[in-house]
Design a protein around this motif. Structure first.
Motif, short mmCIF file in Angstrom:
data_model
loop_
_atom_site.label_atom_id
_atom_site.label_comp_id
_atom_site.label_asym_id
_atom_site.label_seq_id
_atom_site.Cartn_x
_atom_site.Cartn_y
_atom_site.Cartn_z
N SER A 244 -7.05 10.40 -4.11
CA SER A 244 -8.14 9.47 -5.21
C SER A 244 -8.42 7.79 -4.56
O SER A 244 -8.67 7.20 -5.09
CB SER A 244 -7.66 9.84 -6.80
OG SER A 244 -7.34 9.99 -6.78
N ASN A 245 -7.09 7.79 -3.52
CA ASN A 245 -7.32 6.21 -3.31
C ASN A 245 -8.35 6.12 -2.04
O ASN A 245 -8.32 4.98 -1.81
CB ASN A 245 -6.03 6.00 -2.83
CG ASN A 245 -5.05 5.91 -4.09
OD1 ASN A 245 -5.10 5.65 -5.14
ND2 ASN A 245 -3.71 6.16 -3.84
N TYR A 246 -8.53 7.30 -2.09
CA TYR A 246 -8.76 7.26 -0.17
C TYR A 246 -10.82 7.16 -0.06
O TYR A 246 -11.09 8.14 -0.73
CB TYR A 246 -8.88 8.07 1.00
CG TYR A 246 -7.21 7.45 1.12
CD1 TYR A 246 -6.01 7.79 0.28
CD2 TYR A 246 -6.90 7.12 2.14
CE1 TYR A 246 -4.51 8.03 0.95
CE2 TYR A 246 -5.32 6.75 2.62
CZ TYR A 246 -4.80 7.22 1.55
OH TYR A 246 -3.76 6.74 2.21
N ASN A 247 -11.05 6.61 0.32
CA ASN A 247 -13.06 6.21 1.00
C ASN A 247 -12.63 7.73 2.10
O ASN A 247 -11.79 7.10 2.52
CB ASN A 247 -13.83 5.10 0.98
CG ASN A 247 -13.34 3.61 0.32
OD1 ASN A 247 -13.86 4.21 -1.32
ND2 ASN A 247 -13.79 3.44 0.52
N MET A 248 -13.70 8.28 1.86
CA MET A 248 -13.65 10.06 2.87
C MET A 248 -14.96 9.37 3.55
O MET A 248 -16.20 9.18 3.13
CB MET A 248 -13.34 10.56 2.22
CG MET A 248 -12.47 11.30 1.53
SD MET A 248 -10.61 11.33 2.64
CE MET A 248 -11.47 11.91 3.97
N ALA B 229 -10.80 9.07 6.56
CA ALA B 229 -9.73 8.25 4.59
C ALA B 229 -9.93 6.96 5.27
O ALA B 229 -9.03 6.51 6.75
CB ALA B 229 -8.85 8.90 5.06
N ASN B 230 -10.78 6.78 4.75
CA ASN B 230 -9.84 4.80 4.60
C ASN B 230 -9.58 3.57 3.07
O ASN B 230 -9.96 4.88 2.35
CB ASN B 230 -10.77 4.18 4.97
CG ASN B 230 -12.13 3.39 4.42
OD1 ASN B 230 -12.77 4.02 3.21
ND2 ASN B 230 -12.69 2.10 4.42
N ILE B 231 -8.66 3.03 2.78
CA ILE B 231 -8.14 3.00 1.56
C ILE B 231 -9.34 1.67 1.61
O ILE B 231 -9.36 0.07 2.85
CB ILE B 231 -7.23 2.08 1.26
CG1 ILE B 231 -6.61 3.30 1.38
CG2 ILE B 231 -6.95 1.47 -0.01
CD1 ILE B 231 -5.47 3.38 1.26
N GLY B 232 -9.75 0.82 1.45
CA GLY B 232 -10.81 -0.76 0.98
C GLY B 232 -11.90 -0.07 0.24
O GLY B 232 -12.18 0.34 0.18
N VAL B 233 -13.08 -0.82 1.07
CA VAL B 233 -15.21 -0.28 1.47
C VAL B 233 -14.80 0.66 2.39
O VAL B 233 -14.42 1.41 3.06
CB VAL B 233 -15.55 -1.78 2.00
CG1 VAL B 233 -14.72 -2.44 0.88
CG2 VAL B 233 -14.75 -2.07 3.13
N ILE B 234 -16.22 1.13 1.62
CA ILE B 234 -15.90 2.34 2.49
C ILE B 234 -16.98 1.98 3.72
O ILE B 234 -17.85 0.17 3.76
CB ILE B 234 -17.67 2.50 1.89
CG1 ILE B 234 -18.13 4.02 2.09
CG2 ILE B 234 -18.86 1.82 1.23
CD1 ILE B 234 -18.86 4.35 0.99
N ALA B 235 -17.00 2.48 4.88
CA ALA B 235 -17.33 2.02 6.10
C ALA B 235 -18.15 3.32 6.09
O ALA B 235 -17.84 4.68 5.88
CB ALA B 235 -15.88 2.10 6.99
N THR B 236 -18.72 2.79 7.82
CA THR B 236 -19.56 2.91 8.75
C THR B 236 -18.95 3.62 9.28
O THR B 236 -19.77 3.64 10.49
CB THR B 236 -21.27 3.17 8.21
OG1 THR B 236 -21.56 1.51 7.93
CG2 THR B 236 -21.53 3.41 6.54
N TYR C 128 -11.18 3.30 9.69
CA TYR C 128 -11.11 4.26 9.61
C TYR C 128 -9.77 4.44 9.74
O TYR C 128 -9.83 4.02 11.43
CB TYR C 128 -11.92 5.93 9.61
CG TYR C 128 -12.64 5.83 8.19
CD1 TYR C 128 -14.42 4.99 9.06
CD2 TYR C 128 -12.66 6.73 7.37
CE1 TYR C 128 -15.13 4.90 7.53
CE2 TYR C 128 -14.17 6.56 6.16
CZ TYR C 128 -15.19 5.98 6.38
OH TYR C 128 -16.53 5.91 5.34
N ARG C 129 -8.76 4.38 9.35
CA ARG C 129 -7.83 5.05 9.77
C ARG C 129 -7.21 6.08 10.14
O ARG C 129 -6.15 6.61 11.59
CB ARG C 129 -6.50 4.24 8.87
CG ARG C 129 -5.03 3.78 9.19
CD ARG C 129 -4.19 3.00 8.29
NE ARG C 129 -2.50 3.26 8.73
CZ ARG C 129 -2.39 2.73 8.48
NH1 ARG C 129 -2.11 1.85 7.02
NH2 ARG C 129 -0.68 2.72 9.30
N TYR C 130 -7.17 7.44 9.47
CA TYR C 130 -7.33 8.84 9.59
C TYR C 130 -7.79 9.67 9.79
O TYR C 130 -8.90 9.64 8.96
CB TYR C 130 -6.05 9.37 8.10
CG TYR C 130 -4.66 7.73 7.47
CD1 TYR C 130 -5.37 7.48 6.69
CD2 TYR C 130 -4.00 8.32 7.88
CE1 TYR C 130 -4.09 6.26 6.87
CE2 TYR C 130 -2.48 7.00 7.77
CZ TYR C 130 -3.19 6.52 6.38
OH TYR C 130 -2.64 5.68 6.25
#
Length: 123
Positions: A30-34, A98-105, A110-112
């Motif tokens: 739940s810490n990650y934007n997907m 998956a990433n942490i922080g702002v939602i990305a496109t 994304y790091r993972y």
């Protein structure tokens, strides 16, 4: 770090539906934007859809709006991509990320990444 494993890909006829799943492990999901991305043969990886940590906000590529739906179940540590009205051009390897922080496109956001699952749409 978080580990991601996609499933649910396969061969489907145009106009049909598939649901992809991405199971996460290793850290608090739940810490990650997907996000979901895809890469067709000979093309660059492209953004498909993204969802924030709580599921409150989603974003979609124009090419899939109205046909694909991203969702998540934080209790199950899983993100889904429901794909309806499939088209030939949806054929690609689909990756979750998956990433942490702002939602990305973008991929750079994304790091993972998972290993991907093949989706093939036939006529």
């Amino acid at each position: 770090q978080v580990q991601l494993v996609e499933s649910g890909g396969g061969l489907e006829q145009a106009g049909g539906s598939l649901r992809l799943s991405c199971a996460a492990s290793g850290r608090t999901f739940s810490n990650y934007n997907m996000g979901w991305f895809r890469q067709a043969p000979g093309k660059e990886r492209e953004f498909v859809a993204a969802i924030t940590r709580t599921g409150g906000t989603t974003q979609y590529a124009d090419s899939v709006k109205g046909r694909f739906t991203i969702s998540r179940d934080n209790a199950m540590n899983t993100v889904y991509l429901q794909m309806n009205s499939l088209k030939l051009e949806d054929t690609a390897i689909y990756y979750c990320a998956a990433n942490i922080g702002v939602i990305a496109t973008t991929s750079a956001g994304y790091r993972y990444w998972g290993q991907g699952t093949q989706v093939t749409v036939s006529s």
